[in-house]
Design a protein around this motif. Structure first.
Motif, PDB file in Angstrom:
ATOM      1  N   LEU A 239       0.833  -1.201   0.000  1.00  0.00           N
ATOM      2  CA  LEU A 239       0.000   0.000   0.000  1.00  0.00           C
ATOM      3  C   LEU A 239       0.872   1.257   0.000  1.00  0.00           C
ATOM      4  N   GLN A 240       1.857   1.295   0.887  1.00  0.00           N
ATOM      5  CA  GLN A 240       2.775   2.442   0.923  1.00  0.00           C
ATOM      6  C   GLN A 240       3.528   2.596  -0.390  1.00  0.00           C
ATOM      7  N   TYR A 241       4.117   1.502  -0.856  1.00  0.00           N
ATOM      8  CA  TYR A 241       4.934   1.558  -2.058  1.00  0.00           C
ATOM      9  C   TYR A 241       4.087   1.876  -3.283  1.00  0.00           C
ATOM     10  N   GLY A 242       2.871   1.344  -3.336  1.00  0.00           N
ATOM     11  CA  GLY A 242       1.973   1.636  -4.457  1.00  0.00           C
ATOM     12  C   GLY A 242       1.619   3.110  -4.534  1.00  0.00           C
ATOM     13  N   ILE A 243       1.415   3.732  -3.387  1.00  0.00           N
ATOM     14  CA  ILE A 243       1.125   5.167  -3.358  1.00  0.00           C
ATOM     15  C   ILE A 243       2.324   5.962  -3.880  1.00  0.00           C
ATOM     16  N   VAL A 244       3.521   5.610  -3.424  1.00  0.00           N
ATOM     17  CA  VAL A 244       4.729   6.320  -3.875  1.00  0.00           C
ATOM     18  C   VAL A 244       4.956   6.104  -5.371  1.00  0.00           C
ATOM     19  N   ILE A 245       4.748   4.891  -5.863  1.00  0.00           N
ATOM     20  CA  ILE A 245       4.904   4.609  -7.295  1.00  0.00           C
ATOM     21  C   ILE A 245       3.904   5.423  -8.099  1.00  0.00           C
ATOM     22  N   SER A 246       2.666   5.488  -7.638  1.00  0.00           N
ATOM     23  CA  SER A 246       1.634   6.244  -8.356  1.00  0.00           C
ATOM     24  C   SER A 246       1.947   7.733  -8.381  1.00  0.00           C
ATOM     25  N   ILE A 247       2.410   8.273  -7.274  1.00  0.00           N
ATOM     26  CA  ILE A 247       2.782   9.689  -7.233  1.00  0.00           C
ATOM     27  C   ILE A 247       3.973   9.949  -8.148  1.00  0.00           C
ATOM     28  N   THR A 248       4.933   9.041  -8.158  1.00  0.00           N
ATOM     29  CA  THR A 248       6.096   9.182  -9.049  1.00  0.00           C
ATOM     30  C   THR A 248       5.656   9.178 -10.503  1.00  0.00           C
ATOM     31  N   LYS A 249       4.759   8.269 -10.860  1.00  0.00           N
ATOM     32  CA  LYS A 249       4.237   8.207 -12.237  1.00  0.00           C
ATOM     33  C   LYS A 249       3.532   9.505 -12.588  1.00  0.00           C
ATOM     34  N   LEU A 250       2.724  10.036 -11.677  1.00  0.00           N
ATOM     35  CA  LEU A 250       2.016  11.287 -11.919  1.00  0.00           C
ATOM     36  C   LEU A 250       2.990  12.440 -12.129  1.00  0.00           C
ATOM     37  N   ILE A 251       4.026  12.526 -11.308  1.00  0.00           N
ATOM     38  CA  ILE A 251       5.012  13.601 -11.444  1.00  0.00           C
ATOM     39  C   ILE A 251       5.747  13.498 -12.774  1.00  0.00           C
ATOM     40  N   VAL A 252       6.163  12.282 -13.155  1.00  0.00           N
ATOM     41  CA  VAL A 252       6.859  12.099 -14.438  1.00  0.00           C
ATOM     42  C   VAL A 252       5.934  12.462 -15.591  1.00  0.00           C
ATOM     43  N   TYR A 253       4.673  12.069 -15.514  1.00  0.00           N
ATOM     44  CA  TYR A 253       3.698  12.382 -16.561  1.00  0.00           C
ATOM     45  C   TYR A 253       3.479  13.891 -16.668  1.00  0.00           C
ATOM     46  N   LEU A 254       3.275  14.564 -15.533  1.00  0.00           N
ATOM     47  CA  LEU A 254       3.054  16.002 -15.551  1.00  0.00           C
ATOM     48  C   LEU A 254       4.281  16.755 -16.074  1.00  0.00           C
ATOM     49  N   LYS A 255       5.453  16.282 -15.711  1.00  0.00           N
ATOM     50  CA  LYS A 255       6.685  16.909 -16.208  1.00  0.00           C
ATOM     51  C   LYS A 255       6.817  16.731 -17.709  1.00  0.00           C
ATOM     52  N   ALA A 256       6.481  15.528 -18.209  1.00  0.00           N
ATOM     53  CA  ALA A 256       6.589  15.254 -19.645  1.00  0.00           C
ATOM     54  C   ALA A 256       5.569  16.059 -20.448  1.00  0.00           C
ATOM     55  N   THR A 257       4.374  16.231 -19.924  1.00  0.00           N
ATOM     56  CA  THR A 257       3.354  16.982 -20.657  1.00  0.00           C
ATOM     57  C   THR A 257       3.563  18.490 -20.585  1.00  0.00           C
ATOM     58  N   SER A 258       4.283  18.966 -19.584  1.00  0.00           N
ATOM     59  CA  SER A 258       4.522  20.406 -19.472  1.00  0.00           C
ATOM     60  C   SER A 258       5.647  20.882 -20.384  1.00  0.00           C
ATOM     61  N   GLU A 259       6.470  19.958 -20.841  1.00  0.00           N
ATOM     62  CA  GLU A 259       7.608  20.351 -21.711  1.00  0.00           C
ATOM     63  C   GLU A 259       7.198  20.510 -23.142  1.00  0.00           C
TER      64      GLU A 259
END
Length: 145
Positions: free
Chosen positions: A125-145
């Protein structure tokens, strides 16, 4: 390379599980007296320990997202695989905010170690939350460029 892209969710789960087991099972056992004693934890040791575990989760996730095109569906499939891996083997340790080993509480009341399925559920549960947040940050960074 095509096979790696199709099975990247298994690769992510294996990589995170392997690094976590290596860190908690080997490195922390040898360094516990230096910076993270469960019976008397220091705040600095706890913060360093948590940051190291965040790096263990985030770095492989970023690598798999960028180089093996991990999508959201595959990310969701990696979480049950990670649950199974931690259920098979996870040494009693402090996994970010969950201690899975035996401990003594108030008035020296002894608490047994968590069962494998409960420990695996809380770790995942903890690791899944961190993985999901990491994916969201990478996605938002990629779409903002």
């Amino acid at each position: 390379m095509e096979l790696l892209k199709k099975c990247n969710f298994v690769l992510l789960a294996l990589f995170i599980w392997g690094l976590t087991v290596l860190y908690n099972g080997v490195i922390v056992n040898y360094l516990a007296n230096l910076f993270l004693s469960i019976s008397n934890p220091s705040w600095l040791g706890f913060i360093v320990h948590t940051l190291i575990q965040l790096l263990i989760i985030c770095i492989p996730t970023i690598i798999v997202i960028k180089y093996l095109d991990l999508n959201v569906k595959q990310l969701l499939f990696s979480i049950p695989v990670m649950y199974l891996l931690f259920a098979v083997y996870s040494p009693p340790a402090l996994y970010m905010f969950v201690f899975t080993g035996e401990w003594n509480g108030f008035w020296q009341q002894s608490h047994p170690a968590m069962s494998a399925w409960m420990a695996s559920l809380l770790i995942t549960l903890q690791y899944g939350i961190v993985i999901s947040i990491t994916k969201l940050i990478v996605y938002l960074k990629a779409t903002s460029e």
